[in-house]
Design an enzyme around this catalytic site. Structure first.
Site, PDB file in Angstrom:
ATOM      1  N   HIS A 119       9.285  -3.555   3.187  1.00 52.93           N
ATOM      2  CA  HIS A 119       8.795  -3.823   1.830  1.00 52.93           C
ATOM      3  C   HIS A 119       9.964  -4.192   0.906  1.00 52.93           C
ATOM      4  O   HIS A 119       9.863  -5.112   0.091  1.00 52.93           O
ATOM      5  CB  HIS A 119       8.111  -2.579   1.243  1.00 52.93           C
ATOM      6  CG  HIS A 119       6.896  -2.122   2.002  1.00 52.93           C
ATOM      7  ND1 HIS A 119       6.858  -0.939   2.703  1.00 52.93           N
ATOM      8  CD2 HIS A 119       5.668  -2.677   2.146  1.00 52.93           C
ATOM      9  CE1 HIS A 119       5.656  -0.780   3.240  1.00 52.93           C
ATOM     10  NE2 HIS A 119       4.917  -1.815   2.925  1.00 52.93           N
ATOM     11  N   GLN A 139      -2.820 -12.133   8.289  1.00 51.26           N
ATOM     12  CA  GLN A 139      -3.093 -11.845   6.867  1.00 51.26           C
ATOM     13  C   GLN A 139      -2.480 -12.938   5.969  1.00 51.26           C
ATOM     14  O   GLN A 139      -3.078 -13.350   4.973  1.00 51.26           O
ATOM     15  CB  GLN A 139      -2.520 -10.479   6.515  1.00 51.26           C
ATOM     16  CG  GLN A 139      -2.594 -10.128   5.048  1.00 51.26           C
ATOM     17  CD  GLN A 139      -2.262  -8.664   4.805  1.00 51.26           C
ATOM     18  OE1 GLN A 139      -3.098  -7.808   5.024  1.00 51.26           O
ATOM     19  NE2 GLN A 139      -1.049  -8.381   4.373  1.00 51.26           N
ATOM     20  N   LEU A 160       6.709   3.117   1.302  1.00 51.44           N
ATOM     21  CA  LEU A 160       7.587   1.953   1.415  1.00 51.44           C
ATOM     22  C   LEU A 160       8.742   2.179   2.378  1.00 51.44           C
ATOM     23  O   LEU A 160       9.233   3.295   2.540  1.00 51.44           O
ATOM     24  CB  LEU A 160       8.137   1.586   0.026  1.00 51.44           C
ATOM     25  CG  LEU A 160       7.089   1.256  -1.043  1.00 51.44           C
ATOM     26  CD1 LEU A 160       7.785   0.802  -2.328  1.00 51.44           C
ATOM     27  CD2 LEU A 160       6.105   0.193  -0.576  1.00 51.44           C
ATOM     28  N   HIS A 161       9.158   1.077   2.994  1.00 53.79           N
ATOM     29  CA  HIS A 161      10.290   1.109   3.932  1.00 53.79           C
ATOM     30  C   HIS A 161      11.112  -0.165   3.709  1.00 53.79           C
ATOM     31  O   HIS A 161      10.783  -0.980   2.824  1.00 53.79           O
ATOM     32  CB  HIS A 161       9.789   1.228   5.370  1.00 53.79           C
ATOM     33  CG  HIS A 161       8.722   0.241   5.723  1.00 53.79           C
ATOM     34  ND1 HIS A 161       8.931  -1.119   5.748  1.00 53.79           N
ATOM     35  CD2 HIS A 161       7.402   0.415   6.012  1.00 53.79           C
ATOM     36  CE1 HIS A 161       7.827  -1.742   6.079  1.00 53.79           C
ATOM     37  NE2 HIS A 161       6.864  -0.843   6.229  1.00 53.79           N
ATOM     38  N   GLY A 187       4.767 -10.469   4.180  1.00 58.74           N
ATOM     39  CA  GLY A 187       5.567 -10.281   5.392  1.00 58.74           C
ATOM     40  C   GLY A 187       4.922 -10.941   6.607  1.00 58.74           C
ATOM     41  O   GLY A 187       3.705 -10.844   6.800  1.00 58.74           O
ATOM     42  N   LYS A 194       5.105  -9.886   9.427  1.00 61.06           N
ATOM     43  CA  LYS A 194       4.582  -8.767  10.214  1.00 61.06           C
ATOM     44  C   LYS A 194       3.054  -8.836  10.300  1.00 61.06           C
ATOM     45  O   LYS A 194       2.450  -8.521  11.310  1.00 61.06           O
ATOM     46  CB  LYS A 194       5.047  -7.470   9.548  1.00 61.06           C
ATOM     47  CG  LYS A 194       4.276  -6.217   9.859  1.00 61.06           C
ATOM     48  CD  LYS A 194       4.751  -5.614  11.142  1.00 61.06           C
ATOM     49  CE  LYS A 194       4.210  -4.236  11.427  1.00 61.06           C
ATOM     50  NZ  LYS A 194       2.808  -4.033  11.155  1.00 61.06           N
ATOM     51  N   MET A 231       0.836  -1.200   0.000  1.00 58.19           N
ATOM     52  CA  MET A 231       0.000   0.000   0.000  1.00 58.19           C
ATOM     53  C   MET A 231       0.878   1.259   0.000  1.00 58.19           C
ATOM     54  O   MET A 231       0.405   2.353   0.332  1.00 58.19           O
ATOM     55  CB  MET A 231      -0.934  -0.001   1.206  1.00 58.19           C
ATOM     56  CG  MET A 231      -1.899  -1.184   1.152  1.00 58.19           C
ATOM     57  SD  MET A 231      -3.440  -0.888   2.011  1.00 58.19           S
ATOM     58  CE  MET A 231      -2.860  -0.681   3.664  1.00 58.19           C
ATOM     59  N   GLY A 232       2.147   1.094  -0.356  1.00 57.73           N
ATOM     60  CA  GLY A 232       3.021   2.266  -0.488  1.00 57.73           C
ATOM     61  C   GLY A 232       3.567   2.758   0.837  1.00 57.73           C
ATOM     62  O   GLY A 232       3.512   2.060   1.847  1.00 57.73           O
TER      63      GLY A 232
HETATM   64  P1  AMP Z   1       1.516  -2.950   3.478  1.00 63.33           P
HETATM   65  O1  AMP Z   1       2.061  -1.926   2.528  1.00 63.33           O
HETATM   66  O2  AMP Z   1       1.574  -2.531   4.907  1.00 63.33           O
HETATM   67  O3  AMP Z   1       0.175  -3.487   3.057  1.00 63.33           O
HETATM   68  O4  AMP Z   1       2.517  -4.188   3.406  1.00 63.33           O
HETATM   69  C1  AMP Z   1       2.838  -4.822   2.202  1.00 63.33           C
HETATM   70  C2  AMP Z   1       3.604  -6.088   2.502  1.00 63.33           C
HETATM   71  O5  AMP Z   1       4.807  -5.760   3.207  1.00 63.33           O
HETATM   72  C3  AMP Z   1       2.816  -7.070   3.399  1.00 63.33           C
HETATM   73  O6  AMP Z   1       3.045  -8.397   2.945  1.00 63.33           O
HETATM   74  C4  AMP Z   1       3.427  -6.822   4.749  1.00 63.33           C
HETATM   75  O7  AMP Z   1       3.314  -7.943   5.621  1.00 63.33           O
HETATM   76  C5  AMP Z   1       4.881  -6.557   4.387  1.00 63.33           C
HETATM   77  N1  AMP Z   1       5.555  -5.817   5.459  1.00 63.33           N
HETATM   78  C6  AMP Z   1       5.092  -4.714   6.103  1.00 63.33           C
HETATM   79  N2  AMP Z   1       5.948  -4.347   7.073  1.00 63.33           N
HETATM   80  C7  AMP Z   1       6.973  -5.243   7.049  1.00 63.33           C
HETATM   81  C8  AMP Z   1       8.168  -5.423   7.822  1.00 63.33           C
HETATM   82  N3  AMP Z   1       8.491  -4.606   8.815  1.00 63.33           N
HETATM   83  N4  AMP Z   1       8.979  -6.460   7.512  1.00 63.33           N
HETATM   84  C9  AMP Z   1       8.668  -7.309   6.498  1.00 63.33           C
HETATM   85  N5  AMP Z   1       7.554  -7.211   5.732  1.00 63.33           N
HETATM   86  C10 AMP Z   1       6.721  -6.199   6.010  1.00 63.33           C
END
Ligand code: AMP
Length: 285
Positions: free
Chosen positions: A37, A155, A33-34, A149, A151, A30-31
């Protein structure tokens, strides 16, 4: 990196890869990004021939309108990070592209027990929204591997179930949670934590460590009650849950059984910022 906004353009690009027998890895996001991601992108690059990432803030998975409106966005920086990581294609669809009016894809999925607990209990409809968007993205991205992830532990389990139900032929690969040096799980929502509350936020990881050190010694309800107290002492304003569950099905357990592997999951609020984290409780003998 190629940037595309429509399913048609994306499919044309991926078709060329499929025709030459390349494997495709997909990282939906969902952007904002860190490094968390980016670790998924790097995993995909190392395991597959061609990596696609999507950025789409999915309205149907937000049960709280304010949370959706306040969701951070930084698309220029996201593009730079993805380019630097070596991502091959970025899919940046509009809401209409993902949810066209004439779609005949399901709006509900029979997820069973897994969506009735934890996030499912506190965010009604959330996982249906997650399944809707990932189903639609997978239709566009025909990938061999889907990178997720840990995390978002629950999900991952929900999406495994959705893939089973929809019979997509893609394999889920789960990557470990990337944390700050002090242990805070990286999250786009961390951008909303004010400087003065950054120290408090570390309380989630400290609480997970407390559970990991004690889950073999005491009944789980005592550990959970103490953990909730700790979170309030760290400055969290509300705790949705602290749960110690079986890693394979997320059923809650009462006390330690050496034949079961456990995960501790926490959802808690720092002011109005909802943070989640989890830890698999296996490394302590
Ligand atoms: P999101 O943008 O939050 O929907 O996350 C996109 C993907 O990145 C999902 O599969 C999350 O589980 C993964 N993700 C988010 N935060 C982390 C993290 N700190 N370490 C590893 N994967 C992550």
């Amino acid at each position: 990196m190629i940037l595309v906004k429509t399913r048609k353009d994306l499919q044309e690009i991926l078709k060329k890869q499929i025709e030459i027998n390349k494997t495709i890895g997909f990282v939906p996001t969902m952007g904002a990004l860190h490094e968390g991601h980016i670790s998924l992108i790097k995993k995909s690059l190392s395991r597959t021939d061609y990596t696609a990432c999507s950025i789409f803030v999915n309205p149907t998975q937000f049960n709280n309108k304010l949370d959706f409106e306040k969701y951070p966005s930084n698309i220029e920086n996201d593009i730079l990070l993805l380019e630097k990581a070596g991502c091959n294609v970025l899919f940046l669809p509009s809401v209409n592209e993902i949810y066209p009016l004439n779609s005949d894809l399901p709006k509900t999925y029979n997820l069973g027990f897994i969506e009735s607990i934890l996030e499912g209990e506190y965010r009604p409809g959330h996982f249906q929204g997650v399944c809707q968007v990932v189903h639609r993205l997978l239709n566009a991205v025909s990938c061999n591997f889907l990178f997720l992830g840990q995390k978002d532990y629950q999900q991952c389990m929900v999406l495994k179930k959705m893939i089973e139900l929809t019979k997509f032929k893609c394999e889920i690969i789960i990557a470990e949670t990337i944390r700050s040096e002090q242990g805070l799980a990286l999250s786009s929502r961390n951008l909303r934590i004010p400087e003065s509350k950054k120290e408090n936020a570390l309380g989630i990881y400290k609480t997970l460590q407390f559970v990991k050190e004690n889950f073999k010694k005491e009944p789980f309800d005592l550990i959970i009650n103490r953990s909730k107290e700790m979170l309030f002492e760290f400055g969290f304003s509300k705790v949705d849950y602290v749960a110690i569950c079986n890693t394979s099905n997320l059923e809650t357990e009462k006390e330690y059984n050496p034949n079961i592997e456990y995960v501790c999951l926490i959802a808690t609020f720092l002011d109005d910022i909802r943070l989640i984290d989890n830890l698999i409780l296996k490394d302590i003998s």
